[in-house]
Design a protein around this motif. Structure first.
Motif, PDB file in Angstrom:
ATOM      1  N   THR A  43       6.087 -10.636  22.052  1.00  0.00           N
ATOM      2  CA  THR A  43       6.065  -9.163  22.057  1.00  0.00           C
ATOM      3  C   THR A  43       7.288  -8.619  21.323  1.00  0.00           C
ATOM      4  N   GLN A  44       8.460  -9.203  21.591  1.00  0.00           N
ATOM      5  CA  GLN A  44       9.680  -8.759  20.925  1.00  0.00           C
ATOM      6  C   GLN A  44       9.637  -9.047  19.422  1.00  0.00           C
ATOM      7  N   LEU A  45       9.062 -10.183  19.051  1.00  0.00           N
ATOM      8  CA  LEU A  45       8.944 -10.490  17.625  1.00  0.00           C
ATOM      9  C   LEU A  45       8.016  -9.503  16.925  1.00  0.00           C
ATOM     10  N   ARG A  46       6.936  -9.132  17.582  1.00  0.00           N
ATOM     11  CA  ARG A  46       6.046  -8.124  16.995  1.00  0.00           C
ATOM     12  C   ARG A  46       6.765  -6.781  16.876  1.00  0.00           C
ATOM     13  N   ASP A  47       7.479  -6.410  17.943  1.00  0.00           N
ATOM     14  CA  ASP A  47       8.160  -5.115  17.955  1.00  0.00           C
ATOM     15  C   ASP A  47       9.226  -5.023  16.865  1.00  0.00           C
ATOM     16  N   THR A  48       9.877  -6.157  16.554  1.00  0.00           N
ATOM     17  CA  THR A  48      10.978  -6.151  15.579  1.00  0.00           C
ATOM     18  C   THR A  48      10.532  -6.599  14.191  1.00  0.00           C
ATOM     19  N   TYR A  49       9.234  -6.703  13.973  1.00  0.00           N
ATOM     20  CA  TYR A  49       8.732  -7.198  12.680  1.00  0.00           C
ATOM     21  C   TYR A  49       9.280  -6.391  11.508  1.00  0.00           C
ATOM     22  N   SER A  50       9.334  -5.074  11.642  1.00  0.00           N
ATOM     23  CA  SER A  50       9.821  -4.244  10.531  1.00  0.00           C
ATOM     24  C   SER A  50      11.283  -4.531  10.222  1.00  0.00           C
ATOM     25  N   LEU A  51      12.084  -4.811  11.237  1.00  0.00           N
ATOM     26  CA  LEU A  51      13.492  -5.139  11.007  1.00  0.00           C
ATOM     27  C   LEU A  51      13.629  -6.532  10.401  1.00  0.00           C
ATOM     28  N   ILE A  96      17.011  -5.209  20.584  1.00  0.00           N
ATOM     29  CA  ILE A  96      16.037  -6.249  20.940  1.00  0.00           C
ATOM     30  C   ILE A  96      16.387  -7.555  20.239  1.00  0.00           C
ATOM     31  N   ARG A  97      16.792  -7.461  18.977  1.00  0.00           N
ATOM     32  CA  ARG A  97      17.194  -8.661  18.235  1.00  0.00           C
ATOM     33  C   ARG A  97      18.347  -9.375  18.931  1.00  0.00           C
ATOM     34  N   GLU A  98      19.330  -8.609  19.363  1.00  0.00           N
ATOM     35  CA  GLU A  98      20.481  -9.197  20.052  1.00  0.00           C
ATOM     36  C   GLU A  98      20.055  -9.858  21.359  1.00  0.00           C
ATOM     37  N   ASP A  99      19.122  -9.244  22.073  1.00  0.00           N
ATOM     38  CA  ASP A  99      18.622  -9.830  23.319  1.00  0.00           C
ATOM     39  C   ASP A  99      17.925 -11.157  23.042  1.00  0.00           C
TER      40      ASP A  99
END
Length: 325
Positions: free
Chosen positions: A82-90, A59-62
């Motif tokens: 939505t992607q920022l929320r999903d990748t918050y832990s990373l 997702i980060r790469e996308d």
């Protein structure tokens, strides 16, 4: 580095500065080093395991591809948020492991946008930082300015000059100069120099010129114009890297700068620590019982975890409100 960050202590090399949307993910293990500065945060180090890390890296790469290849006007912010929320832990993992500011900007470009930054701060601290500062300013700024103009403040002459400049500037070109005037008066009260929070540059200064001018690497608002109150465009610089550009509101710039201290685990610089702590406690309402974000030892100058100078102003304001109501 010019800033002190509560992160892993191993050296981190500088990147080339180019955006790279193909980074090898590091899997979090139980023995991973953690940060040391979770001060004021409610979601500082969310769990991340090898199964989720790989999918989050995709997702980060996308997101990097979107940022690099799309016109900003075409960004689908509902999807991006939505992607920022999903990748918050990373994001937290990369930050807490001590990656450099330049590397984080390259890996997470949407994080260093107004919407991305404020979203991350809300997930991290639980506050809408811009609205919180706006509301506090509308309620407290006038009272602060009235107090600073009294003999009791010790800066009545200096405050009067600052307020006069704000009036003149606001009348001249509709620039809202009252919030910067308020912050400058607070700095004057604490005997802190405005250069500790603000870097004034020419309107035509490039990113490279701003980064070169940031010789001490302090987190600061870059004001384009002759003075802080005259500026109409702002940037944010951290550790000699311009992380945000094209900001047109001082209150947004102040909110972003404050948020970055928490997001990037940065201690308040010594030369502006009282001002930043006052903003933290009286404008933002972050009041932990223990700890401090100030970059100094304050054995003789603090009451509990509160800077003694900040506590004094808080008490003076409380007394002033009581006697003038």
């Amino acid at each position: 580095m010019g800033v002190k960050m509560g992160v892993k202590t191993s050296d981190v090399g500088e990147s080339s500065g180019k955006r790279n949307d193909s980074q090898e993910v590091q899997v979090v293990g139980e023995t991973s080093k953690k940060k040391v500065d979770s001060y004021g945060c409610i979601n500082f180090s969310p769990s991340l395991n090898s199964d989720t890390a790989e999918s989050l890296e995709e997702i980060r790469e996308d997101m990097c591809r979107k940022y690099n290849n799309q016109n900003p006007k075409d960004h689908d912010w509902e999807m991006i948020e939505t992607q920022l929320r999903d990748t918050y832990s990373l994001q937290r993992y990369n930050i807490n492991e001590g990656e450099s500011v330049r590397d984080l900007l390259s890996k997470w470009p949407f994080l260093f946008t107004e919407r991305g930054l404020f979203l991350h701060f809300k997930l991290l601290v639980g506050l809408d930082i811009r609205n919180t500062i706006c509301e506090a300013f509308s309620k407290k700024a006038h009272r602060l300015n009235k107090f600073f103009k009294t003999e009791e403040s010790g800066i009545c002459k200096e405050a009067d000059e600052i307020i006069k400049e704000a009036k003149a500037q606001s009348a001249k070109d509709s620039v809202i100069a009252w919030l910067p005037a308020n912050i400058l008066a607070i700095m004057k009260y604490f005997s802190e120099k405005e250069e500790q929070l603000f870097l004034t540059v020419d309107d035509t200064s490039t990113r490279a010129e701003v980064e070169a001018a940031d010789t001490d690497g302090l987190p600061r608002i870059v004001c384009s114009g002759r003075s802080v109150m005259e500026a109409k465009k702002f940037r944010i610089v951290v550790d000699r890297v311009v992380v945000m550009s094209d900001l047109t509101s001082f209150i947004t710039s102040l909110s972003a700068l404050f948020a970055l201290f928490y997001i990037l685990n940065i201690q308040y610089q010594h030369g502006a620590s009282a001002t930043l702590e006052f903003i933290q406690r009286c404008f933002v309402g972050i009041n932990p019982n223990r700890g401090s974000k100030s970059d100094r030892k304050r054995k003789s100058s603090c009451a509990g975890s509160v800077n003694a100078k900040v506590l004094r102003l808080i008490n003076q304001m409380a007394n002033f409100e009581w006697t003038t109501c």
